[in-house]
Design a protein around this motif. Structure first.
Motif, PDB file in Angstrom:
ATOM      1  N   HIS A   1       0.855  -1.183   0.000  1.00 47.66           N
ATOM      2  CA  HIS A   1       0.000   0.000   0.000  1.00 47.66           C
ATOM      3  C   HIS A   1       0.890   1.231   0.000  1.00 47.66           C
ATOM      4  O   HIS A   1       1.769   1.357   0.837  1.00 47.66           O
ATOM      5  CB  HIS A   1      -0.898  -0.012   1.241  1.00 47.66           C
ATOM      6  CG  HIS A   1      -1.903   1.089   1.249  1.00 47.66           C
ATOM      7  ND1 HIS A   1      -3.005   1.082   0.434  1.00 47.66           N
ATOM      8  CD2 HIS A   1      -1.971   2.232   1.952  1.00 47.66           C
ATOM      9  CE1 HIS A   1      -3.716   2.168   0.663  1.00 47.66           C
ATOM     10  NE2 HIS A   1      -3.100   2.882   1.573  1.00 47.66           N
TER      11      HIS A   1
ATOM     12  N   LEU B   1      -6.808   2.646   4.652  1.00 44.18           N
ATOM     13  CA  LEU B   1      -8.004   2.617   3.806  1.00 44.18           C
ATOM     14  C   LEU B   1      -9.125   3.454   4.405  1.00 44.18           C
ATOM     15  O   LEU B   1      -9.782   4.217   3.701  1.00 44.18           O
ATOM     16  CB  LEU B   1      -8.456   1.178   3.567  1.00 44.18           C
ATOM     17  CG  LEU B   1      -7.495   0.318   2.745  1.00 44.18           C
ATOM     18  CD1 LEU B   1      -8.000  -1.120   2.679  1.00 44.18           C
ATOM     19  CD2 LEU B   1      -7.288   0.884   1.357  1.00 44.18           C
TER      20      LEU B   1
ATOM     21  N   SER C   1      -8.387   7.101   3.972  1.00 46.72           N
ATOM     22  CA  SER C   1      -8.730   7.556   2.623  1.00 46.72           C
ATOM     23  C   SER C   1     -10.228   7.807   2.495  1.00 46.72           C
ATOM     24  O   SER C   1     -10.654   8.801   1.900  1.00 46.72           O
ATOM     25  CB  SER C   1      -8.299   6.516   1.578  1.00 46.72           C
ATOM     26  OG  SER C   1      -6.907   6.347   1.593  1.00 46.72           O
TER      27      SER C   1
ATOM     28  N   LEU D   1      -8.470   4.890  -1.805  1.00 41.43           N
ATOM     29  CA  LEU D   1      -9.156   3.756  -1.192  1.00 41.43           C
ATOM     30  C   LEU D   1      -9.214   2.577  -2.156  1.00 41.43           C
ATOM     31  O   LEU D   1      -8.828   1.458  -1.817  1.00 41.43           O
ATOM     32  CB  LEU D   1     -10.571   4.152  -0.772  1.00 41.43           C
ATOM     33  CG  LEU D   1     -11.471   3.016  -0.298  1.00 41.43           C
ATOM     34  CD1 LEU D   1     -10.927   2.402   0.979  1.00 41.43           C
ATOM     35  CD2 LEU D   1     -12.874   3.506  -0.104  1.00 41.43           C
TER      36      LEU D   1
ATOM     37  N   GLY E   1      -5.981   0.760  -2.799  1.00 40.32           N
ATOM     38  CA  GLY E   1      -5.544  -0.087  -1.690  1.00 40.32           C
ATOM     39  C   GLY E   1      -6.290  -1.398  -1.573  1.00 40.32           C
ATOM     40  O   GLY E   1      -5.908  -2.265  -0.790  1.00 40.32           O
ATOM     41  N   LEU E   2      -7.353  -1.561  -2.333  1.00 41.35           N
ATOM     42  CA  LEU E   2      -8.141  -2.792  -2.286  1.00 41.35           C
ATOM     43  C   LEU E   2      -7.603  -3.804  -3.289  1.00 41.35           C
ATOM     44  O   LEU E   2      -7.189  -3.445  -4.390  1.00 41.35           O
ATOM     45  CB  LEU E   2      -9.607  -2.498  -2.616  1.00 41.35           C
ATOM     46  CG  LEU E   2     -10.342  -1.537  -1.690  1.00 41.35           C
ATOM     47  CD1 LEU E   2     -11.758  -1.306  -2.200  1.00 41.35           C
ATOM     48  CD2 LEU E   2     -10.362  -2.051  -0.264  1.00 41.35           C
TER      49      LEU E   2
END
Length: 105
Positions: free
Chosen positions: A6, A20, A23, A32, A35-36
């Motif tokens: 990340h 997350l 964000s 966000l 980062g997923l």
């Protein structure tokens, strides 16, 4: 220990969850989503707004996050609490909005 890449740094689960939610609170949906995991499954319980299971970043963006700002006036998220029991990290937040915009689903 599970780590996740990340912002160019390897981080533990709790650090990723904190980043997350940070964000989300700042309204930085791009950060966000970045980062997923690409294979994420996001489930909103039936009966709640946007209830359903969404797979992948695009479905989540289209069916959840973009709808927050287009369907609700003054939508905001505030952090509530976080905990890390064992190897699982979790974070809760409170969302608030004004009235629903006219013409929204």
């Amino acid at each position: 220990m599970v780590t996740h890449q990340h912002d160019g740094h390897a981080a533990t689960g709790s650090a990723v969850v904190e980043a997350l939610y940070g964000s989300l609170v700042q309204g930085d949906v791009t950060a966000l989503l970045a980062g997923l995991d690409e294979r994420i499954e996001w489930t909103v319980p039936p009966g709640l707004h946007y209830g359903g299971t969404y797979r992948g970043r695009e479905e989540i963006l289209e069916n959840v996050f973009s709808r927050f700002v287009t369907e609700w006036q003054d939508f905001a998220v505030a952090p509530a609490e976080s905990w890390t029991p064992g190897a699982v990290s979790s974070r809760s937040a409170t969302a608030a909005a004004g009235t629903r915009r006219s013409g929204s689903r």
